[in-house]
Write an enzyme that holds these catalytic residues in place. Structure first.
Site, PDB file in Angstrom:
ATOM      1  CB  CYS A 172      -0.882  -0.037   1.238  1.00  0.00           C
ATOM      2  SG  CYS A 172      -1.941   1.396   1.440  1.00  0.00           S
ATOM      3  N   PRO A 173       0.597   2.195  -0.835  1.00  0.00           N
ATOM      4  CG  PRO A 173       0.589   4.452  -1.593  1.00  0.00           C
ATOM      5  CD  PRO A 173       1.369   3.453  -0.724  1.00  0.00           C
TER       6      PRO A 173
END
Length: 81
Positions: free
Chosen positions: A19-20
């Site tokens: 993430c992200p």
């Protein structure tokens, strides 16, 4: 890595990305596609279960399917533009 599959969906390989990055890769690919195009994102990051549906809801893309294949999360998304 991006690849065209036999079913006309664009495959996005986000395996191993945290993430992200899976959502950023998804956004970048969708920006280059026409409305109605379908993409399939494969990710191993557990946060993708939250991030991808949220991204779709916020940007107007349609989450067609979310499933697990072992450790891999597979999302099918239609460009909502």
């Amino acid at each position: 890595m991006i690849d065209k599959t036999d079913d006309n969906a664009t495959d996005i390989d986000a395996l191993g990305l945290l993430c992200p990055l899976p959502v950023l890769r998804l956004r970048k690919v969708l920006m280059g596609l026409a409305p109605g195009a379908v993409v399939r994102l494969r990710a191993t990051d557990g946060a993708a279960w939250v991030d991808v549906p949220h991204f779709c809801a916020e940007t107007g893309h349609e989450l067609l399917e979310a499933r697990e294949e072992g450790q891999i999360k597979v999302f099918t998304i239609r460009h909502g533009g």
